[in-house]
Design an enzyme around this catalytic site. Structure first.
Site, PDB file in Angstrom:
ATOM      1  CG  ASP A 180      -5.293   2.263   8.077  1.00 46.37           C
ATOM      2  OD1 ASP A 180      -5.653   3.392   7.711  1.00 46.37           O
ATOM      3  OD2 ASP A 180      -4.557   1.541   7.390  1.00 46.37           O
ATOM      4  CB  CYS A 227      -0.960  -0.015   1.184  1.00 43.00           C
ATOM      5  SG  CYS A 227      -2.274   1.227   1.072  1.00 43.00           S
TER       6      CYS A 227
HETATM    7  C1  RUB Z   1      -3.891   3.375   3.736  1.00 46.22           C
HETATM    8  C2  RUB Z   1      -3.154   2.413   4.615  1.00 46.22           C
HETATM    9  C3  RUB Z   1      -1.816   2.881   5.195  1.00 46.22           C
HETATM   10  C4  RUB Z   1      -2.073   3.473   6.593  1.00 46.22           C
HETATM   11  C5  RUB Z   1      -0.845   4.190   7.150  1.00 46.22           C
HETATM   12  O1  RUB Z   1      -5.212   2.943   3.447  1.00 46.22           O
HETATM   13  O2  RUB Z   1      -3.592   1.329   4.921  1.00 46.22           O
HETATM   14  O3  RUB Z   1      -0.939   1.813   5.344  1.00 46.22           O
HETATM   15  O4  RUB Z   1      -3.148   4.386   6.548  1.00 46.22           O
HETATM   16  O5  RUB Z   1      -0.531   5.323   6.383  1.00 46.22           O
HETATM   17  P1  RUB Z   1      -6.155   3.902   2.541  1.00 46.22           P
HETATM   18  P2  RUB Z   1       0.323   6.530   7.018  1.00 46.22           P
HETATM   19  O6  RUB Z   1      -5.454   4.141   1.251  1.00 46.22           O
HETATM   20  O7  RUB Z   1      -7.418   3.087   2.383  1.00 46.22           O
HETATM   21  O8  RUB Z   1      -6.395   5.176   3.332  1.00 46.22           O
HETATM   22  O9  RUB Z   1       1.626   5.934   7.465  1.00 46.22           O
HETATM   23  O10 RUB Z   1       0.502   7.508   5.882  1.00 46.22           O
HETATM   24  O11 RUB Z   1      -0.479   7.086   8.140  1.00 46.22           O
END
Ligand code: RUB
Length: 323
Positions: free
Chosen positions: A195, A126
């Site tokens: 998340d 991701c």
């Molecule tokens: C994004 C996702 C990321 C976390 C952490 O999911 O799963 O791994 O949110 O991101 P989506 P960060 O695209 O559905 O929002 O480290 O930038 O907080």
């Protein structure tokens, strides 16, 4: 009336123009700040008004706990201040929250880069700003790091990671989600984002994370999740459940060629599209947090240190009053 800019931020989170748990949290705090700044009614109307804005933000996406953590941080302080000071308190605590998140992010960059040795291959999934910044930090420190990253269907957030890593001069290999187990043995370490993390150490992150964790466990490769304190769920201490967001079937179907999507719809085919999944603590080596690198079993300590043990009860009480 809720300002247009605030409505745009709420819509941006819902439609994922604003995405990723940290950015969602900071944008929500920013929205509350804008709402407070633009408020022109009398002092007695401010608390109901900011509560309405908070409610709107909370309803955008259900899974990432960083969103309620941001909203409650500002709202609890605002609601418990005097009528005359409530607006100023909302502005001040939004700024304070954003500063804390940025500072936490800097810390996890430092802790995380220590886990990456020279010539390491990092596997990720991701797009997580925390993971990208950890990798780039290790690269800036002179380590010859390489990355393997997944496409992350159906919305392909892996392409954001791919571009950000590649444009900074780090070698990156892009693989389909289904090739995770095939390529895991080429990696030295897995680092993903977060998340939500529960008090008993479960990680909720982009769907497919648990497959990657299983593959890493099978191959004997350490699996880390980079998570600022805002990713930890105080409500989970009170038995609050994490709701997995299911998104529209069209995100899956509409990338199919020709008229196939329409044909499948006519045939009444069911498509399920969960956005996140659970990875159990047994598959996680540690969380990279702003307080250090901690095993999943100690998640509760982060909650106690950063929020206090009663935060979950307060959050749930505020939530009950809001709905
Ligand atoms: C994004 C996702 C990321 C976390 C952490 O999911 O799963 O791994 O949110 O991101 P989506 P960060 O695209 O559905 O929002 O480290 O930038 O907080």
């Amino acid at each position: 009336m809720i300002p247009k800019e605030v409505l745009e931020i709420a819509d941006g989170i819902k439609t994922m123009r604003i995405r990723g748990a940290s950015l969602i949290a900071k944008s929500a705090a920013q929205a509350l700040r804008i709402a407070a700044e633009r408020y022109s009614g009398d002092a007695s109307g401010f608390k109901p008004y900011i509560t309405k804005v908070a409610n709107l933000l909370l309803q955008t996406r259900p899974t990432a706990v960083s969103l309620p953590n941001a909203v409650y941080y500002v709202l609890n302080r605002t609601l418990s201040s005097s009528v005359s000071e409530a607006r100023e308190t909302a502005i001040r605590s939004s700024d304070e929250f954003i500063r804390m998140v940025d500072e936490s992010h800097r810390r996890i960059m430092e802790y995380g880069s220590k886990l990456i040795q020279d010539e390491y291959v990092v596997f990720t999934h991701c797009h997580s700003t925390a993971v990208v910044d950890i990798i780039l930090q290790a690269f800036r420190e002179g380590k010859r790091v390489e990355v393997i990253n997944t496409e992350t269907r159906p919305l392909f957030q892996g392409r954001i990671t791919l571009r950000e890593i590649a444009k900074n001069g780090v070698k990156v290999t892009h693989v389909p989600d289904s090739a995770v187990r095939h390529f895991i043995k080429n990696a030295n370490i897995v680092i993903v984002g977060a998340d939500t993390i529960t008090s008993d150490g479960y990680l909720v992150n982009k769907v497919g994370t648990s497959h990657l964790a299983l593959a890493a466990w099978e191959a004997g490769i350490p699996f880390y999740s980079a998570a600022e304190f805002i990713k930890f769920s105080p409500a989970s201490l009170e038995g609050g459940e994490v709701v997995i967001e299911f998104r529209s079937a069209s995100e899956v179907l509409d990338i199919y060629p020709g008229g196939l999507a329409d044909e499948l719809r006519r045939l009444g085919v069911e498509v399920l599209n969960p956005a996140f999944d659970f990875t159990p603590p047994e598959l996680i080596t540690a969380f990279i947090t702003n307080l250090g690198i901690i095993p999943p079993q100690l998640s509760v300590l982060i909650i106690k240190e950063m929020f206090g043990f009663s935060a979950g009860r307060i959050q749930l009480t505020v939530l009950e009053e809001l709905v």
